[in-house]
Write a protein that holds these residues in place. Structure first.
Motif, PDB file in Angstrom:
ATOM      1  N   THR A  83      38.339  28.326  40.388  1.00 58.18           N
ATOM      2  CA  THR A  83      38.154  29.707  40.838  1.00 58.18           C
ATOM      3  C   THR A  83      38.283  29.869  42.343  1.00 58.18           C
ATOM      4  O   THR A  83      38.571  30.972  42.822  1.00 58.18           O
ATOM      5  CB  THR A  83      36.775  30.234  40.428  1.00 58.18           C
ATOM      6  OG1 THR A  83      35.768  29.419  41.041  1.00 58.18           O
ATOM      7  CG2 THR A  83      36.610  30.211  38.910  1.00 58.18           C
ATOM      8  N   THR A  91      33.033  35.200  40.501  1.00 63.40           N
ATOM      9  CA  THR A  91      34.303  35.229  39.782  1.00 63.40           C
ATOM     10  C   THR A  91      34.380  36.422  38.842  1.00 63.40           C
ATOM     11  O   THR A  91      35.408  37.105  38.767  1.00 63.40           O
ATOM     12  CB  THR A  91      34.495  33.920  38.999  1.00 63.40           C
ATOM     13  OG1 THR A  91      34.543  32.827  39.920  1.00 63.40           O
ATOM     14  CG2 THR A  91      35.778  33.958  38.186  1.00 63.40           C
ATOM     15  N   PHE A  95      37.149  39.428  38.846  1.00 69.87           N
ATOM     16  CA  PHE A  95      37.954  39.792  37.683  1.00 69.87           C
ATOM     17  C   PHE A  95      37.687  41.227  37.216  1.00 69.87           C
ATOM     18  O   PHE A  95      38.366  41.724  36.323  1.00 69.87           O
ATOM     19  CB  PHE A  95      37.721  38.807  36.542  1.00 69.87           C
ATOM     20  CG  PHE A  95      38.326  37.446  36.792  1.00 69.87           C
ATOM     21  CD1 PHE A  95      39.163  37.211  37.873  1.00 69.87           C
ATOM     22  CD2 PHE A  95      38.062  36.395  35.933  1.00 69.87           C
ATOM     23  CE1 PHE A  95      39.712  35.969  38.107  1.00 69.87           C
ATOM     24  CE2 PHE A  95      38.616  35.140  36.149  1.00 69.87           C
ATOM     25  CZ  PHE A  95      39.441  34.930  37.242  1.00 69.87           C
ATOM     26  N   SER A 103      42.785  38.049  36.547  1.00 69.15           N
ATOM     27  CA  SER A 103      41.882  37.813  35.425  1.00 69.15           C
ATOM     28  C   SER A 103      42.235  36.481  34.787  1.00 69.15           C
ATOM     29  O   SER A 103      43.239  35.855  35.135  1.00 69.15           O
ATOM     30  CB  SER A 103      41.990  38.941  34.386  1.00 69.15           C
ATOM     31  OG  SER A 103      43.316  39.006  33.870  1.00 69.15           O
ATOM     32  N   SER A 104      41.420  36.052  33.860  1.00 73.39           N
ATOM     33  CA  SER A 104      41.769  34.927  33.002  1.00 73.39           C
ATOM     34  C   SER A 104      41.097  35.157  31.665  1.00 73.39           C
ATOM     35  O   SER A 104      40.214  36.012  31.541  1.00 73.39           O
ATOM     36  CB  SER A 104      41.330  33.583  33.603  1.00 73.39           C
ATOM     37  OG  SER A 104      39.925  33.447  33.557  1.00 73.39           O
ATOM     38  N   HIS A 126      46.684  35.633  35.372  1.00 67.35           N
ATOM     39  CA  HIS A 126      46.134  34.416  35.952  1.00 67.35           C
ATOM     40  C   HIS A 126      47.174  33.497  36.571  1.00 67.35           C
ATOM     41  O   HIS A 126      46.873  32.775  37.526  1.00 67.35           O
ATOM     42  CB  HIS A 126      45.342  33.633  34.894  1.00 67.35           C
ATOM     43  CG  HIS A 126      46.181  33.104  33.778  1.00 67.35           C
ATOM     44  ND1 HIS A 126      46.710  31.831  33.791  1.00 67.35           N
ATOM     45  CD2 HIS A 126      46.605  33.676  32.618  1.00 67.35           C
ATOM     46  CE1 HIS A 126      47.409  31.653  32.691  1.00 67.35           C
ATOM     47  NE2 HIS A 126      47.366  32.745  31.954  1.00 67.35           N
TER      48      HIS A 126
END
Length: 275
Positions: A83, A91, A95, A103-104, A126
């Protein structure tokens, strides 16, 4: 394969809009998530699809007849990141930022907790600009996993153990090939260093990516390192950057843009596993 016929597909998309806690600390962002899910549902439900007409074709030249055989996206890669931030909460906040626009699918915390932030079937932001093999849009074909680490910390056992459990689930669920578990730096060597100093060998021993053997055999006289890197997936248009990315993944102790004799032995050994 996740074959979903028309009614089932729309039901699945609609379900995304209903997911989430709906109240509490993240109520505002959950509301935004549901709104975007509804918008995606509306796009998919439109028949004929909006803004997909062939240019300069009249209605007599192009028409719509819906098939009953289709499904939703099936991820085929997993991209692992760190991150570069100092906490899980930081994090999550990033996001949720429309300005950051990143984002992830999952974030794995230092203590092993897993937070899912994007449905597997949807495209998360991502991977960014990069290339692996002939794939130039990893966002569309992969699941992104962020590991809660600022890039300078050791990797806690609890975090790695949870990551492995998550990878086992994803590999089984989507039948992801062993070769398709990669790092952010692998696909974007000129831009990204993550995950830094990562224990890739632990993942490889569990079937996620490859690692070299304890006994390394000499490559043939005509072995071409550049071709080996390219066939593995690295973007060799900037060869020094590709070499550094390879060494960041498999060597780690030396990140110079030159291959030592030992580096070439490692490269040949790993390359053979990809073939």
């Amino acid at each position: 394969m996740f074959k979903v016929y028309r009614a089932g597909f729309f039901s699945a998309i609609a379900a995304l809009a209903l997911a989430g806690c709906g109240s509490g600390k993240y109520a505002a962002t959950e509301k935004v998530y549901k709104k975007k899910a509804r918008e995606i549902s509306e796009i998919v439900r439109a028949t004929p699809p909006k803004e997909q007409a062939v240019e300069n074709f009249s209605p007599e030249q192009q028409w719509w007849v819906g098939s009953v055989n289709f499904g939703i996206r099936k991820p085929n890669y997993v991209v692992i990141h760190h991150t570069a931030q100092d906490s899980l909460e930081q994090t999550i906040k990033t996001f949720h930022s429309t300005r950051a626009a990143v984002s992830s699918h999952y974030v794995v915390s230092r203590d092993g907790k897993i937070v899912q932030m994007v449905n597997d079937y949807l495209r998360a932001n991502h991977a960014g600009i990069g290339k692996w093999g002939n794939n130039t849009d990893l966002n569309s074909s992969s699941i992104g996993i962020e590991l809660d680490n600022n890039g300078r910390e050791p990797w806690p056992d609890a975090q790695i153990n949870s990551l492995i459990t998550l990878l086992e689930t994803l590999k089984k669920r989507y039948n992801i090939p062993q070769a398709n578990f990669i790092g952010h730096a692998d696909l974007a060597p000129k831009r990204k260093p993550d995950p830094a100093n990562f224990p890739w060998h632990k993942l490889a021993y569990k079937g996620f990516g490859f690692w070299y053997d304890k006994i390394l055999k000499n490559p043939p006289a005509d072995f071409k390192p550049e071709i080996a890197l390219k066939l593995m997936g690295y973007d060799t248009r900037d060869l020094p950057a590709a070499i550094v990315a390879f060494k960041r993944h498999f060597v780690q102790k030396d990140l110079s843009a030159a291959l030592t004799p030992l580096d070439k032995l490692i490269l040949y050994n790993v390359y053979e596993k990809y073939m």
